[in-house]
Design an enzyme around this catalytic site. Structure first.
Site, mmCIF file in Angstrom:
data_model
loop_
_atom_site.group_PDB
_atom_site.id
_atom_site.type_symbol
_atom_site.label_atom_id
_atom_site.label_comp_id
_atom_site.label_asym_id
_atom_site.label_seq_id
_atom_site.Cartn_x
_atom_site.Cartn_y
_atom_site.Cartn_z
ATOM 1 N N SER A 8 0.847 -1.200 0.000
ATOM 2 C CA SER A 8 0.000 0.000 0.000
ATOM 3 C C SER A 8 0.875 1.241 0.000
ATOM 4 O O SER A 8 1.697 1.439 0.908
ATOM 5 C CB SER A 8 -0.893 0.009 1.241
ATOM 6 N N HIS A 31 -1.134 -1.144 -4.238
ATOM 7 C CA HIS A 31 -2.443 -0.879 -3.630
ATOM 8 C C HIS A 31 -2.555 0.619 -3.355
ATOM 9 O O HIS A 31 -1.713 1.202 -2.668
ATOM 10 C CB HIS A 31 -2.526 -1.684 -2.330
ATOM 11 N N ASP A 33 -4.838 3.567 -1.818
ATOM 12 C CA ASP A 33 -5.947 3.851 -0.899
ATOM 13 C C ASP A 33 -6.532 5.223 -1.177
ATOM 14 O O ASP A 33 -5.888 6.248 -0.947
ATOM 15 C CB ASP A 33 -5.441 3.782 0.547
ATOM 16 N N MET A 35 -9.257 7.835 -0.118
ATOM 17 C CA MET A 35 -10.105 8.156 1.043
ATOM 18 C C MET A 35 -10.696 9.550 0.857
ATOM 19 O O MET A 35 -9.989 10.471 0.427
ATOM 20 C CB MET A 35 -9.280 8.135 2.327
ATOM 21 N N HIS A 64 -8.325 0.842 -3.885
ATOM 22 C CA HIS A 64 -9.193 0.554 -2.738
ATOM 23 C C HIS A 64 -9.921 1.842 -2.394
ATOM 24 O O HIS A 64 -9.330 2.773 -1.845
ATOM 25 C CB HIS A 64 -8.329 0.053 -1.560
ATOM 26 N N MET A 66 -12.177 3.951 -0.381
ATOM 27 C CA MET A 66 -12.852 4.170 0.902
ATOM 28 C C MET A 66 -13.597 5.494 0.787
ATOM 29 O O MET A 66 -13.209 6.524 1.355
ATOM 30 C CB MET A 66 -11.811 4.187 2.033
ATOM 31 N N MET A 135 -11.286 -6.468 5.404
ATOM 32 C CA MET A 135 -10.460 -5.502 6.143
ATOM 33 C C MET A 135 -10.085 -6.106 7.494
ATOM 34 O O MET A 135 -10.959 -6.538 8.250
ATOM 35 C CB MET A 135 -11.218 -4.187 6.353
ATOM 36 N N ASP A 173 -6.224 -6.675 4.283
ATOM 37 C CA ASP A 173 -5.631 -5.336 4.287
ATOM 38 C C ASP A 173 -5.706 -4.771 5.701
ATOM 39 O O ASP A 173 -6.798 -4.605 6.248
ATOM 40 C CB ASP A 173 -6.421 -4.457 3.298
HETATM 41 C C1 DX5 Z 1 -6.134 1.319 5.700
HETATM 42 C C2 DX5 Z 1 -5.711 1.021 4.296
HETATM 43 C C3 DX5 Z 1 -4.561 0.118 4.200
HETATM 44 C C4 DX5 Z 1 -3.293 0.611 4.868
HETATM 45 C C5 DX5 Z 1 -2.630 -0.581 5.467
HETATM 46 O O1 DX5 Z 1 -7.413 1.834 5.712
HETATM 47 O O2 DX5 Z 1 -6.774 0.450 3.561
HETATM 48 O O3 DX5 Z 1 -4.301 -0.251 2.846
HETATM 49 O O4 DX5 Z 1 -2.395 1.230 4.006
HETATM 50 O O5 DX5 Z 1 -1.534 -0.165 6.205
HETATM 51 P P1 DX5 Z 1 -0.742 -1.170 7.157
HETATM 52 O O6 DX5 Z 1 -0.228 -2.277 6.301
HETATM 53 O O7 DX5 Z 1 0.334 -0.299 7.710
HETATM 54 O O8 DX5 Z 1 -1.704 -1.655 8.209
HETATM 55 ZN ZN ZN Z 2 -6.317 -0.392 1.568
#
Ligand code: DX5
Ligand code: ZN
Length: 220
Positions: A8, A31, A33, A35, A64, A66, A135, A173
């Protein structure tokens, strides 16, 4: 089944994303993210940045989302060149219609579940999707610790996929590291997102190889 590693970039240096993508060129996916500060209490990047990442990335992008209203926004990420687009079950109005649209645009379609969201409503719809993202932390931030209580859900999802005979991937994840990846693989995950574990390592390609090896010993 091969274990796929998707670092990620949430834990990467946001001032140097092209260089950071180069550091994970050995990974299976990058990956990303997305948000929106509504679905989760954090804000990262949106479509214009994603479009540029898709142009320069040496590895396929795994988006991903969110975000609220993925029905409206997710297809644009497929059009931008995402290899895979995952939206949240809790946010989608019409998940099957959206998954079909993503596939029509040439992306793999994923459905993400927060830790407290059951997988059961999706088990009859496996033919419509390419991946379930379980998750293993509450979405929103990197660096949180793996929630062990999500393992039974991973197991139920894997059992249903096996019974269906379909090739639906199961991604985990959140809190995935050398300490937790084997348990997630053993429960049935085959795609592993790791942010802080990969970008926090001294030797990034070495860490990807180690995680892939540890997971590969346990994937079914
Ligand atoms: C959190 C994200 C993850 C995050 C994971 O909401 O969806 O992808 O980057 O980070 P680590 O591997 O540090 O838990
Ligand atoms: Zn993620």
């Amino acid at each position: 089944m091969a274990a796929l590693i998707a670092p990620s970039i949430l834990s990467a240096d946001f001032a140097n994303l092209e260089t950071e993508l180069g550091r994970i060129a050995d990974a299976d996916y990058a990956h990303v993210d997305v948000m929106d500060n509504h679905f989760v209490p954090n804000l990262t990047l949106g479509l214009p940045v994603f479009e540029r990442l898709a142009k320069v990335s040496p590895v396929p992008l795994d988006a991903h989302l969110m975000i609220e209203n993925p029905d409206r926004w997710a297809p644009a990420f497929a059009e931008a060149g995402a290899a895979s687009v995952t939206f949240h079950a809790e946010a989608a109005q019409a998940p099957v219609r959206l998954a079909r649209e993503l596939r029509r645009l040439g992306a793999r379609a994923g459905v993400a579940l927060r830790p407290a969201t059951p997988v059961e409503p999706f088990l009859d719809l496996l033919a419509e999707i390419d991946m379930i993202l379980v998750m293993t932390v509450e979405p929103g931030f990197g660096g949180q610790s793996f929630i062990e209580g999500t393992l039974p859900k991973i197991r139920r999802a894997r059992e249903a996929v096996s019974e269906s005979g379909l090739d639906v991937w199961i991604q985990v994840d959140g809190g995935v590291s050398r300490d937790t990846i084997e348990r997630a693989a053993d429960a049935g995950a085959n795609v592993f997102v790791a942010g802080s574990a990969v970008f926090g390592a001294q030797d990034v390609p070495g860490e990807i190889a180690t995680l892939r090896d540890l997971a590969g010993r346990h994937t079914h």
